[in-house]
Design a protein around this motif. Structure first.
Motif, PDB file in Angstrom:
ATOM      1  N   PRO A 146       0.830  -1.223   0.000  1.00  9.07           N
ATOM      2  CA  PRO A 146       0.000   0.000   0.000  1.00  9.07           C
ATOM      3  C   PRO A 146       0.854   1.259   0.000  1.00  9.07           C
ATOM      4  CG  PRO A 146      -0.847  -1.596   1.602  1.00  9.07           C
ATOM      5  CD  PRO A 146       0.458  -2.158   1.087  1.00  9.07           C
ATOM      6  N   GLU A 147       1.985   1.229   0.685  1.00 11.31           N
ATOM      7  CA  GLU A 147       2.852   2.412   0.728  1.00 11.31           C
ATOM      8  C   GLU A 147       3.460   2.701  -0.654  1.00 11.31           C
ATOM      9  OE1 GLU A 147       3.373   4.845   2.489  1.00 11.31           O
ATOM     10  OE2 GLU A 147       5.276   5.638   1.708  1.00 11.31           O
ATOM     11  N   HIS A 148       3.863   1.636  -1.368  1.00  7.33           N
ATOM     12  CA  HIS A 148       4.420   1.817  -2.717  1.00  7.33           C
ATOM     13  C   HIS A 148       3.356   2.410  -3.649  1.00  7.33           C
ATOM     14  CE1 HIS A 148       7.258   0.635  -6.009  1.00  7.33           C
ATOM     15  NE2 HIS A 148       6.141   0.649  -6.711  1.00  7.33           N
ATOM     16  N   LYS A 149       2.134   1.910  -3.558  1.00  6.51           N
ATOM     17  CA  LYS A 149       1.053   2.436  -4.410  1.00  6.51           C
ATOM     18  C   LYS A 149       0.754   3.889  -4.046  1.00  6.51           C
ATOM     19  CE  LYS A 149      -1.266  -2.013  -5.097  1.00  6.51           C
ATOM     20  NZ  LYS A 149      -2.518  -2.763  -5.047  1.00  6.51           N
ATOM     21  N   ARG A 150       0.693   4.166  -2.740  1.00  6.83           N
ATOM     22  CA  ARG A 150       0.372   5.528  -2.302  1.00  6.83           C
ATOM     23  C   ARG A 150       1.436   6.511  -2.802  1.00  6.83           C
ATOM     24  NH1 ARG A 150       1.899   9.263   0.725  1.00  6.83           N
ATOM     25  NH2 ARG A 150       3.733   8.134   1.459  1.00  6.83           N
ATOM     26  N   ARG A 151       2.699   6.134  -2.659  1.00 14.06           N
ATOM     27  CA  ARG A 151       3.795   7.014  -3.067  1.00 14.06           C
ATOM     28  C   ARG A 151       3.812   7.188  -4.591  1.00 14.06           C
ATOM     29  NH1 ARG A 151       6.586  11.363  -1.859  1.00 14.06           N
ATOM     30  NH2 ARG A 151       8.853  11.179  -2.047  1.00 14.06           N
ATOM     31  N   SER A 152       3.543   6.100  -5.327  1.00  9.24           N
ATOM     32  CA  SER A 152       3.499   6.188  -6.802  1.00  9.24           C
ATOM     33  C   SER A 152       2.416   7.166  -7.245  1.00  9.24           C
ATOM     34  CB  SER A 152       3.217   4.808  -7.411  1.00  9.24           C
ATOM     35  OG  SER A 152       4.229   3.887  -7.085  1.00  9.24           O
ATOM     36  N   LEU A 153       1.221   7.037  -6.648  1.00  9.55           N
ATOM     37  CA  LEU A 153       0.106   7.923  -7.010  1.00  9.55           C
ATOM     38  C   LEU A 153       0.397   9.359  -6.593  1.00  9.55           C
ATOM     39  CD1 LEU A 153      -2.863   5.591  -6.032  1.00  9.55           C
ATOM     40  CD2 LEU A 153      -2.256   6.361  -8.335  1.00  9.55           C
ATOM     41  N   GLU A 154       1.015   9.520  -5.430  1.00  5.16           N
ATOM     42  CA  GLU A 154       1.334  10.861  -4.951  1.00  5.16           C
ATOM     43  C   GLU A 154       2.309  11.552  -5.911  1.00  5.16           C
ATOM     44  OE1 GLU A 154       2.498  12.439  -0.621  1.00  5.16           O
ATOM     45  OE2 GLU A 154       4.024  11.134  -1.485  1.00  5.16           O
ATOM     46  N   LEU A 155       3.372  10.840  -6.298  1.00  6.84           N
ATOM     47  CA  LEU A 155       4.389  11.453  -7.154  1.00  6.84           C
ATOM     48  C   LEU A 155       3.837  11.768  -8.542  1.00  6.84           C
ATOM     49  CD1 LEU A 155       7.588   9.439  -6.165  1.00  6.84           C
ATOM     50  CD2 LEU A 155       7.119  11.862  -5.701  1.00  6.84           C
ATOM     51  N   VAL A 156       3.106  10.831  -9.136  1.00 11.18           N
ATOM     52  CA  VAL A 156       2.609  11.078 -10.492  1.00 11.18           C
ATOM     53  C   VAL A 156       1.608  12.234 -10.495  1.00 11.18           C
ATOM     54  CG1 VAL A 156       0.627   9.484 -10.588  1.00 11.18           C
ATOM     55  CG2 VAL A 156       2.002   9.899 -12.639  1.00 11.18           C
ATOM     56  N   SER A 157       0.920  12.426  -9.377  1.00  7.94           N
ATOM     57  CA  SER A 157      -0.063  13.509  -9.290  1.00  7.94           C
ATOM     58  C   SER A 157       0.598  14.862  -9.051  1.00  7.94           C
ATOM     59  CB  SER A 157      -1.056  13.225  -8.156  1.00  7.94           C
ATOM     60  OG  SER A 157      -1.740  12.024  -8.421  1.00  7.94           O
ATOM     61  N   LEU A 158       1.862  14.855  -8.643  1.00  6.21           N
ATOM     62  CA  LEU A 158       2.578  16.102  -8.354  1.00  6.21           C
ATOM     63  C   LEU A 158       3.342  16.647  -9.556  1.00  6.21           C
ATOM     64  CD1 LEU A 158       4.077  15.347  -4.806  1.00  6.21           C
ATOM     65  CD2 LEU A 158       2.428  17.139  -5.379  1.00  6.21           C
ATOM     66  N   LEU A 159       3.323  15.922 -10.696  1.00  8.91           N
ATOM     67  CA  LEU A 159       4.182  16.302 -11.821  1.00  8.91           C
ATOM     68  C   LEU A 159       3.685  17.538 -12.562  1.00  8.91           C
ATOM     69  CD1 LEU A 159       5.055  12.783 -13.312  1.00  8.91           C
ATOM     70  CD2 LEU A 159       6.368  14.165 -11.692  1.00  8.91           C
ATOM     71  N   GLY A 160       2.433  17.940 -12.308  1.00  2.00           N
ATOM     72  CA  GLY A 160       1.897  19.123 -12.966  1.00  2.00           C
ATOM     73  C   GLY A 160       1.298  18.835 -14.324  1.00  2.00           C
ATOM     74  N   VAL A 161       1.093  17.545 -14.636  1.00  2.00           N
ATOM     75  CA  VAL A 161       0.475  17.149 -15.906  1.00  2.00           C
ATOM     76  C   VAL A 161      -1.034  17.001 -15.639  1.00  2.00           C
ATOM     77  CG1 VAL A 161       0.464  15.428 -17.753  1.00  2.00           C
ATOM     78  CG2 VAL A 161       2.598  15.975 -16.552  1.00  2.00           C
ATOM     79  N   PRO A 162      -1.888  17.656 -16.451  1.00  3.40           N
ATOM     80  CA  PRO A 162      -3.323  17.687 -16.122  1.00  3.40           C
ATOM     81  C   PRO A 162      -4.009  16.321 -16.127  1.00  3.40           C
ATOM     82  CG  PRO A 162      -2.784  19.359 -17.752  1.00  3.40           C
ATOM     83  CD  PRO A 162      -1.560  18.524 -17.587  1.00  3.40           C
ATOM     84  N   VAL A 200       7.235  18.298 -20.026  1.00  3.52           N
ATOM     85  CA  VAL A 200       8.260  17.376 -19.509  1.00  3.52           C
ATOM     86  C   VAL A 200       9.240  18.125 -18.614  1.00  3.52           C
ATOM     87  CG1 VAL A 200      10.195  15.892 -20.140  1.00  3.52           C
ATOM     88  CG2 VAL A 200       8.060  15.753 -21.426  1.00  3.52           C
ATOM     89  N   GLN A 201       9.629  19.334 -19.049  1.00  2.12           N
ATOM     90  CA  GLN A 201      10.543  20.133 -18.220  1.00  2.12           C
ATOM     91  C   GLN A 201       9.953  20.363 -16.839  1.00  2.12           C
ATOM     92  OE1 GLN A 201      13.743  21.685 -19.247  1.00  2.12           O
ATOM     93  NE2 GLN A 201      13.716  21.514 -17.019  1.00  2.12           N
ATOM     94  N   GLN A 202       8.667  20.754 -16.831  1.00  2.22           N
ATOM     95  CA  GLN A 202       7.995  20.995 -15.554  1.00  2.22           C
ATOM     96  C   GLN A 202       7.902  19.704 -14.743  1.00  2.22           C
ATOM     97  OE1 GLN A 202       4.108  23.396 -14.425  1.00  2.22           O
ATOM     98  NE2 GLN A 202       3.534  21.459 -15.367  1.00  2.22           N
ATOM     99  N   ALA A 203       7.580  18.592 -15.411  1.00  2.00           N
ATOM    100  CA  ALA A 203       7.429  17.321 -14.703  1.00  2.00           C
ATOM    101  C   ALA A 203       8.749  16.887 -14.063  1.00  2.00           C
ATOM    102  CB  ALA A 203       6.908  16.239 -15.659  1.00  2.00           C
ATOM    103  N   VAL A 204       9.856  17.049 -14.799  1.00  3.00           N
ATOM    104  CA  VAL A 204      11.170  16.671 -14.246  1.00  3.00           C
ATOM    105  C   VAL A 204      11.510  17.586 -13.066  1.00  3.00           C
ATOM    106  CG1 VAL A 204      13.650  16.618 -14.723  1.00  3.00           C
ATOM    107  CG2 VAL A 204      12.038  15.640 -16.374  1.00  3.00           C
ATOM    108  N   ASP A 205      11.310  18.899 -13.240  1.00  2.00           N
ATOM    109  CA  ASP A 205      11.611  19.843 -12.152  1.00  2.00           C
ATOM    110  C   ASP A 205      10.785  19.516 -10.915  1.00  2.00           C
ATOM    111  OD1 ASP A 205      13.411  21.186 -13.719  1.00  2.00           O
ATOM    112  OD2 ASP A 205      12.052  22.831 -14.242  1.00  2.00           O
ATOM    113  N   ARG A 206       9.502  19.269 -11.131  1.00  2.00           N
ATOM    114  CA  ARG A 206       8.622  19.010  -9.988  1.00  2.00           C
ATOM    115  C   ARG A 206       8.941  17.669  -9.334  1.00  2.00           C
ATOM    116  NH1 ARG A 206       4.206  22.276  -9.094  1.00  2.00           N
ATOM    117  NH2 ARG A 206       3.306  20.536  -7.949  1.00  2.00           N
ATOM    118  N   LEU A 207       9.304  16.668 -10.151  1.00  2.00           N
ATOM    119  CA  LEU A 207       9.663  15.370  -9.571  1.00  2.00           C
ATOM    120  C   LEU A 207      10.900  15.511  -8.682  1.00  2.00           C
ATOM    121  CD1 LEU A 207       9.422  12.286  -9.315  1.00  2.00           C
ATOM    122  CD2 LEU A 207      10.864  12.112 -11.363  1.00  2.00           C
ATOM    123  N   LEU A 208      11.917  16.205  -9.199  1.00  2.00           N
ATOM    124  CA  LEU A 208      13.148  16.361  -8.412  1.00  2.00           C
ATOM    125  C   LEU A 208      12.865  17.151  -7.132  1.00  2.00           C
ATOM    126  CD1 LEU A 208      15.828  16.934 -11.203  1.00  2.00           C
ATOM    127  CD2 LEU A 208      15.103  14.790 -10.107  1.00  2.00           C
TER     128      LEU A 208
END
Ligand SMILES: [Zn+2]
Length: 332
Positions: free
Chosen positions: A164-180, A224-232
């Motif tokens: 559950p923690e891996h799924k939660r973190r995966s969903l959290e990160l992908v949702s933070l990338l700034g892609v609509p 992609v630039q925004q997604a990489v910046d936000r991921l880092l």
């Protein structure tokens, strides 16, 4: 055992740009290698991230952003470690093709690869057994390629048996990338991809499609630039993480009925556009036969309901070519 030799030390502090040498002995060059470009940037303990593009050679937004990143980023600007590969399947990237011209290998279909196989299989094996075990997160950036156009989305993949923690973190990160729009793949159709390798290695897998048509989309590069910046930033590697104006819409792929295929050769004239909401039986388009103008066109209907997220780019089709596919909001 891998036959690939890196010219960089993958674990050394500081910044190095070099290559992964894939042996490739041919008539023109008996002891030749394919130099897959790689950058390693390290500054102490911290998050470990693999950024890759050019898994498919004809998808460019990620290649552009990672090339720029590798030129500008300095170790003192980060915490942790980055492995950056802007042209993962180099022979395909140089040929501007999806698959490698050397062995017809589609890198995103051959994982776990083979250390003694063709160049594409060797690369897959190296990524799975030597690169993924070094990182916490992989972001493999795609773009539809010459045959498709995508409404851009970020994606994450995890196995059904992930914690559950891996799924939660995966969903959290992908949702933070700034892609609509975000796609979540929990039950993958295409095995053999880099995400499947990430799942096997317990690595958080992020990806997405940011363009298409074998072109370089300005908005896709910005995304992609925004997604990489936000991921880092989200991982604590570098920079601040500004709030998003609104959370992304989360979509899922609907299974085989989400895909529409050409029944026979001809010219496909679409009747829908990216972003359209459609229902089972709605007209996707029709296949016409300019070489037999007296022949009636063949209508093609959608076999499911959802949003058109991907469409074929070239007009001429063969039987079995994918014409479009659908996704749906997880709340539908
Ligand atoms: Zn791709």
């Amino acid at each position: 055992m891998t036959q690939i030799n890196p010219t960089v030390d993958l674990d050394r502090e500081g910044k190095q740009i070099g290559a992964l040498h894939v042996p490739h002995s041919v008539t023109r060059s008996a002891y030749g290698v394919l130099p897959i470009p790689v950058g390693v940037i390290r500054n102490g303990p911290g998050p470990q991230v693999l950024l890759s593009a050019g898994n498919h050679g004809d998808e460019y937004e990620g290649q552009v952003v990672l090339t720029r990143l590798l030129q500008t980023l300095q170790p003192e600007q980060i915490r942790g470690g980055l492995i950056i590969i802007p042209a993962l399947n180099l022979p395909a990237a140089l040929a501007a093709t999806r698959v490698s011209p050397l062995d017809d290998g589609n890198l995103n279909r051959v994982f776990p690869g083979d250390p003694d196989g063709g160049p594409t299989w060797k690369i897959a094996d190296y990524v799975e057994r030597h690169l993924l075990p070094r990182v916490d997160v992989v972001f493999d950036i795609h773009g539809g390629g010459a045959s498709l156009d995508y409404r851009p989305h970020a994606s994450t993949h995890f196995g059904r048996d992930a914690s559950p923690e891996h799924k939660r973190r995966s969903l959290e990160l992908v949702s933070l990338l700034g892609v609509p729009h975000v796609m979540v793949f929990e039950n993958r159709i295409n095995k053999g991809g880099l995400p499947d390798a990430a799942i096997r290695q317990g690595v958080i897998s992020l990806g997405g499609e940011y363009g298409g048509m074998g072109s370089v989309s300005t908005s896709g590069v910005q995304m992609v630039q925004q997604a990489v910046d936000r991921l880092l930033a989200a991982l604590g590697v570098r920079g601040a993480l500004p709030d998003l104006p609104e959370p992304p819409q989360v979509l899922h792929i609907l299974g085989p009925d989400a895909y529409v295929y050409a029944p026979e050769p001809g010219v496909f004239a679409p009747d829908t556009a990216l972003g359209d909401e459609v229902h089972t039986g709605d007209l996707c388009g029709e296949v016409l036969f300019p070489e037999q103008p007296a022949r009636e066109p063949v209508p093609i209907a959608f076999r499911g309901s959802g949003t058109v997220v991907c469409k074929r780019h070239p007009g001429r089709v063969a039987a079995g070519d994918c014409l479009a596919h659908l996704a749906a909001s997880v709340h539908d």
